[in-house]
Design a protein around this motif. Structure first.
Motif, PDB file in Angstrom:
ATOM      1  N   PRO A  76       6.247  71.504 -35.324  1.00 37.08           N
ATOM      2  CA  PRO A  76       5.103  72.144 -35.982  1.00 37.08           C
ATOM      3  C   PRO A  76       5.044  73.631 -35.625  1.00 37.08           C
ATOM      4  O   PRO A  76       5.561  74.052 -34.575  1.00 37.08           O
ATOM      5  CB  PRO A  76       3.883  71.417 -35.392  1.00 37.08           C
ATOM      6  N   ALA A  77       4.399  74.414 -36.475  1.00 38.31           N
ATOM      7  CA  ALA A  77       4.311  75.866 -36.279  1.00 38.31           C
ATOM      8  C   ALA A  77       3.682  76.209 -34.929  1.00 38.31           C
ATOM      9  O   ALA A  77       4.086  77.176 -34.272  1.00 38.31           O
ATOM     10  CB  ALA A  77       3.523  76.499 -37.416  1.00 38.31           C
ATOM     11  N   SER A  78       2.696  75.406 -34.487  1.00 40.94           N
ATOM     12  CA  SER A  78       2.015  75.700 -33.217  1.00 40.94           C
ATOM     13  C   SER A  78       2.988  75.603 -32.034  1.00 40.94           C
ATOM     14  O   SER A  78       2.891  76.372 -31.076  1.00 40.94           O
ATOM     15  CB  SER A  78       0.839  74.749 -33.014  1.00 40.94           C
ATOM     16  N   ASP A  79       3.940  74.662 -32.104  1.00 34.81           N
ATOM     17  CA  ASP A  79       4.956  74.541 -31.043  1.00 34.81           C
ATOM     18  C   ASP A  79       5.894  75.747 -31.084  1.00 34.81           C
ATOM     19  O   ASP A  79       6.198  76.341 -30.047  1.00 34.81           O
ATOM     20  CB  ASP A  79       5.806  73.281 -31.251  1.00 34.81           C
ATOM     21  N   ARG A  80       6.364  76.089 -32.289  1.00 29.22           N
ATOM     22  CA  ARG A  80       7.336  77.189 -32.412  1.00 29.22           C
ATOM     23  C   ARG A  80       6.738  78.512 -31.941  1.00 29.22           C
ATOM     24  O   ARG A  80       7.457  79.370 -31.426  1.00 29.22           O
ATOM     25  CB  ARG A  80       7.825  77.307 -33.863  1.00 29.22           C
ATOM     26  N   ALA A  81       5.417  78.668 -32.091  1.00 25.73           N
ATOM     27  CA  ALA A  81       4.757  79.908 -31.687  1.00 25.73           C
ATOM     28  C   ALA A  81       4.851  80.130 -30.175  1.00 25.73           C
ATOM     29  O   ALA A  81       4.753  81.264 -29.709  1.00 25.73           O
ATOM     30  CB  ALA A  81       3.295  79.890 -32.116  1.00 25.73           C
ATOM     31  N   ARG A  82       5.035  79.053 -29.390  1.00 25.97           N
ATOM     32  CA  ARG A  82       5.124  79.177 -27.925  1.00 25.97           C
ATOM     33  C   ARG A  82       6.557  79.330 -27.437  1.00 25.97           C
ATOM     34  O   ARG A  82       6.798  79.469 -26.246  1.00 25.97           O
ATOM     35  CB  ARG A  82       4.504  77.936 -27.245  1.00 25.97           C
ATOM     36  N   LEU A 295      -2.136  63.812 -40.578  1.00 27.19           N
ATOM     37  CA  LEU A 295      -2.140  65.140 -39.947  1.00 27.19           C
ATOM     38  C   LEU A 295      -3.535  65.476 -39.429  1.00 27.19           C
ATOM     39  O   LEU A 295      -3.691  66.062 -38.355  1.00 27.19           O
ATOM     40  CB  LEU A 295      -1.664  66.210 -40.934  1.00 27.19           C
ATOM     41  N   GLY A 296      -4.559  65.072 -40.190  1.00 24.41           N
ATOM     42  CA  GLY A 296      -5.935  65.318 -39.769  1.00 24.41           C
ATOM     43  C   GLY A 296      -6.278  64.583 -38.487  1.00 24.41           C
ATOM     44  O   GLY A 296      -6.976  65.113 -37.622  1.00 24.41           O
ATOM     45  N   ALA A 297      -5.776  63.364 -38.356  1.00 22.73           N
ATOM     46  CA  ALA A 297      -6.086  62.563 -37.168  1.00 22.73           C
ATOM     47  C   ALA A 297      -5.540  63.193 -35.893  1.00 22.73           C
ATOM     48  O   ALA A 297      -6.105  63.024 -34.817  1.00 22.73           O
ATOM     49  CB  ALA A 297      -5.545  61.144 -37.330  1.00 22.73           C
ATOM     50  N   ILE A 298      -4.422  63.933 -36.007  1.00 25.51           N
ATOM     51  CA  ILE A 298      -3.848  64.571 -34.811  1.00 25.51           C
ATOM     52  C   ILE A 298      -4.093  66.083 -34.812  1.00 25.51           C
ATOM     53  O   ILE A 298      -3.506  66.814 -34.019  1.00 25.51           O
ATOM     54  CB  ILE A 298      -2.339  64.255 -34.659  1.00 25.51           C
ATOM     55  N   ALA A 299      -4.978  66.547 -35.724  1.00 25.87           N
ATOM     56  CA  ALA A 299      -5.362  67.969 -35.792  1.00 25.87           C
ATOM     57  C   ALA A 299      -4.142  68.877 -35.899  1.00 25.87           C
ATOM     58  O   ALA A 299      -4.014  69.878 -35.206  1.00 25.87           O
ATOM     59  CB  ALA A 299      -6.223  68.344 -34.586  1.00 25.87           C
ATOM     60  N   GLU A 300      -3.233  68.517 -36.810  1.00 24.84           N
ATOM     61  CA  GLU A 300      -2.008  69.305 -37.012  1.00 24.84           C
ATOM     62  C   GLU A 300      -1.997  69.992 -38.379  1.00 24.84           C
ATOM     63  O   GLU A 300      -0.974  70.046 -39.053  1.00 24.84           O
ATOM     64  CB  GLU A 300      -0.776  68.398 -36.875  1.00 24.84           C
ATOM     65  N   GLY A 301      -3.167  70.496 -38.815  1.00 26.02           N
ATOM     66  CA  GLY A 301      -3.201  71.223 -40.079  1.00 26.02           C
ATOM     67  C   GLY A 301      -3.122  70.274 -41.261  1.00 26.02           C
ATOM     68  O   GLY A 301      -3.541  69.121 -41.199  1.00 26.02           O
TER      69      GLY A 301
END
Length: 403
Positions: A76-82, A295-301
């Motif tokens: 996910p984009a949030s992982d790649r950002a780190r 995706l909503g259940a795991i708050a991943e956009g």
């Protein structure tokens, strides 16, 4: 560590430069898929979920840039950002770690660094928290698990020469955790001395540092052989719901207009109709709603964040790709999908004759048993855009359970 209010900066160095020959033929083991995600992507995602504010840096083999790029594209984009740029490994694990540490030092050294094997994908938040706390208190630490078997020391002829007290022994895992300045100095000293050590704790010990052992996790095993990969598949496929107490729910909603065609795609099944559905992908309104619910259940956009309609590679793509990816993200967090309940809203076509096939296909794509997938259909009594036969809508609720 600075003043009491200072929050230590944390980096996680992931060692992924090995060749993994014992795992059998194929690409290096860290780039092999397990349940839809490569081993490296699964490990990185687990680390990001465990400590979202940490910077992640991977040490890779110089020949593996393409493998690495394909692997991190799964995240996910949030992982790649780190993710910081990768470092290149050396001839040994020790040299690879030192290269990674030197790269971190050049980019602005963190206060604490965790050093973790790419081949341990089942790292969790509790273990990472223990690692960080142990490094902050002791300066150098490693997770250990008690030994189940009696250990014998033998000589060259295979004769037992000693039976060490099992209570004083443990098997050491990763992530090993250190104050950055301490482990950087220890690695430089080891390199200057020309000695080769099997893990970073030994390098710290050789520099005269006392290494503290904190509680490890038996589930955090290392994937080395093909049997280990099989064990990992079982661990991912068969979650015990009692071990997944964090219950999440997500909702999804999607609409597509009718367009030219002779069938509509619903849950991966082509249902014959006088029209098709218009959309950038295959316009599978049901799969899109279910994907967004998960995706909503795991708050991943939402689906658009992971598969932008502006990206030409998704033009006409099967929506089962999107749904499978959402389910992989749940499993990457050690979670499971408990159930999905969806409603299709249209005047036509009739959904009843196709319902069981749609349930089967959705269950297959999601990797769950069919009893966890419910599909219903309704009309709007000829009211609104669905009532006028202009398009179709779908609603979905997903229940997901996480560790």
């Amino acid at each position: 560590m600075g003043a009491a209010h200072h929050t230590p900066s944390i980096a996680i160095l992931v060692v992924a430069g090995g060749r993994g020959a014992r795992a059998g033929d194929g690409p290096p083991k860290q780039y092999r898929p397990i349940a839809g995600l490569t081993l490296l992507a699964r490990t990185l995602h687990g680390l990001h979920m465990a400590m979202p504010q940490a910077a992640l840096k991977v040490v890779i083999h110089k020949d593996d840039l393409e493998h690495y790029a394909a692997s991190i594209a799964e995240l996910p984009a949030s992982d790649r950002a780190r993710l910081l740029p990768p470092a290149f490994g050396g001839a040994s694990r020790q040299e690879s770690v030192r290269n990674g540490l030197e790269a971190l030092a050049a980019e602005g050294a963190p206060d604490i660094v965790l050093i973790h094997d790419a081949a341990r994908p089942f790292v969790d938040a509790a273990l990472v928290a223990r690692a960080i706390e142990a490094a902050a208190i002791h300066g150098a630490a490693a997770p250990g698990v008690p030994l189940a078997d009696t250990i014998k020391q033998i000589d060259d002829a295979g004769v037992v020469v000693a039976t060490p007290d099992r209570a004083r022994l443990c098997a050491v895992q990763t992530p090993q955790s250190f104050r950055f300045d301490l482990v950087m100095a220890a690695h430089r000293a080891a390199a200057a001395g020309g000695r080769d050590y099997t893990d970073d704790a030994m390098i710290a010990e050789a520099a005269g540092v006392k290494v503290h052992i904190f509680e490890g996790d038996a589930a955090n095993f290392k994937l080395t052989t093909q049997q280990d990969f099989a064990r990992a598949m079982e661990q991912l496929k068969q979650p015990v719901f009692a071990d997944l107490p964090d219950i999440r729910m997500g909702q999804g909603y999607d609409v597509h207009a009718f367009g030219p065609g002779d069938a509509v795609w619903l849950g991966g099944v082509a249902v014959p109709h006088t029209h098709g559905l218009a959309g950038h992908s295959d316009a599978d309104v049901l799969s899109h709603a279910v994907t967004d619910a998960i995706l909503g259940a795991i708050a991943e956009g939402d689906i658009g964040a992971h598969f932008p309609p502006s990206d030409p590679q998704w033009k006409g793509a099967a929506s089962s790709i999107f749904l499978a990816r959402a389910c992989e993200l749940v499993r990457a967090r050690g979670g499971a999908i408990a159930n999905v309940d969806a409603t299709i809203i249209c005047e036509a076509p009739k959904i009843g004759p196709h319902r069981e096939r749609i349930r089967e296909k959705l269950a297959e794509t999601m990797g769950v048993e069919i009893g966890r997938v419910a599909i219903k259909a309704t009309t709007t009594e000829r009211l609104g855009f669905t009532g006028r036969g202009e398009g179709m809508a779908a609603l979905a609720i997903a229940t997901v359970r996480l560790p």
